[in-house]
Design a protein around this motif. Structure first.
Motif, mmCIF file in Angstrom:
data_model
loop_
_atom_site.group_PDB
_atom_site.id
_atom_site.type_symbol
_atom_site.label_atom_id
_atom_site.label_comp_id
_atom_site.label_asym_id
_atom_site.label_seq_id
_atom_site.Cartn_x
_atom_site.Cartn_y
_atom_site.Cartn_z
ATOM 1 N N ALA A 1 -7.502 -6.667 0.365
ATOM 2 C CA ALA A 1 -6.057 -6.512 0.198
ATOM 3 C C ALA A 1 -5.340 -7.853 0.331
ATOM 4 N N ARG A 2 -5.926 -8.744 1.132
ATOM 5 C CA ARG A 2 -5.322 -10.066 1.352
ATOM 6 C C ARG A 2 -5.826 -11.110 0.352
ATOM 7 N N GLY A 3 -6.761 -10.706 -0.515
ATOM 8 C CA GLY A 3 -7.311 -11.644 -1.478
ATOM 9 C C GLY A 3 -8.339 -12.592 -0.898
ATOM 10 N N GLU A 4 -8.927 -12.215 0.242
ATOM 11 C CA GLU A 4 -9.882 -13.081 0.933
ATOM 12 C C GLU A 4 -11.340 -12.729 0.622
ATOM 13 N N PHE B 1 -0.172 2.040 0.554
ATOM 14 C CA PHE B 1 -1.074 1.465 -0.438
ATOM 15 C C PHE B 1 -1.150 -0.056 -0.323
ATOM 16 N N SER B 2 -0.552 -0.599 0.745
ATOM 17 C CA SER B 2 -0.661 -2.020 1.024
ATOM 18 C C SER B 2 -1.145 -2.151 2.460
ATOM 19 N N GLU B 3 -1.070 -3.330 3.024
ATOM 20 C CA GLU B 3 -1.525 -3.495 4.405
ATOM 21 C C GLU B 3 -0.529 -2.863 5.370
ATOM 22 N N ILE B 4 -1.043 -2.013 6.262
ATOM 23 C CA ILE B 4 -0.179 -1.354 7.235
ATOM 24 C C ILE B 4 -0.440 -1.902 8.632
ATOM 25 N N GLU B 5 0.538 -1.734 9.485
ATOM 26 C CA GLU B 5 0.448 -2.248 10.853
ATOM 27 C C GLU B 5 -0.397 -1.325 11.720
#
Length: 204
Positions: A98-101, A35-39
């Motif tokens: 997800a990064r707020g960009e 549920f967050s940024e995955i590689e």
């Protein structure tokens, strides 16, 4: 001679091993990575091995959570054109959110998907929109209303119909509409309004 058959696995994640970009802290949920940024990671060699063992002729690749990209999905299809096709979604926008960009919108999401379906690097490689339809689970925003989500699905369905591709339905997360299955009302409505459109129900 035996009668021929062609077996397709319709749900494969070939571009990640679900490793979180950020480290999980003690006490945090084991589900946090997805549920967050995955590689991103090309695990297609593992998949090809499994397909061979189980007699699978072709696999449909799903981009899934933030971190995987449409471009990487297309690259895997190019590596194995007789073994794979892919689904596309608003992956770059989702990652930026997800990064707020960036701030998510259905218009930006559909623009990214249409580019994937029509560009030189994507055309012919993508057979549908999913695993999560734009605006679904994993997007950084407050819960939309039921009517707002239905309107988004109408726009997604129109785009899919335009390019004759399928859409995935994966609206089982908790919402303000009710329980985890309240989204099935959207599925019923879209099915009635777009009679020719193929909708694939995830984990159905």
């Amino acid at each position: 001679m035996k009668m021929g058959r062609f077996v397709v696995d319709g749900h494969i994640h070939g571009s990640t091993l679900y490793r979180s970009v950020t480290k999980i802290k003690e006490g945090e949920s084991e589900f946090k990575p997805i549920f967050s940024e995955i590689e991103p990671y090309d695990n297609s060699e593992i998949i090809l091995y499994d397909m061979d063992v189980y007699g699978i002729d072709m696999g449909i690749l799903k981009p899934s959570f933030a971190g995987t990209t449409n471009e990487m999905q297309a690259q895997i299809v190019d590596k194995y054109p007789t073994k794979s096709r892919a689904m596309c979604s608003d992956q770059t926008l989702r990652l930026k959110c997800a990064r707020g960009e960036a701030k998510w919108s259905i218009d930006l999401a559909l623009e990214e998907i249409e580019n994937a379906l029509t560009s030189g690097w994507g055309k012919g490689r993508f057979v549908g929109i999913g695993e999560f339809a734009p605006g679904g689970m994993g997007v950084v925003r407050k819960n939309p209303t039921y009517d707002q989500r239905l309107d988004e699905f109408r726009q997604i369905a129109k785009l899919a119909s335009k390019y004759d591709v399928t859409i995935d339905f994966h609206e089982y997360h908790e919402t303000e509409w009710g329980g985890p299955y309240a989204g099935l009302g959207i599925l019923r409505t879209i099915s009635k309004e777009f009679l020719v459109l193929a909708i694939v129900v995830m984990h159905g």
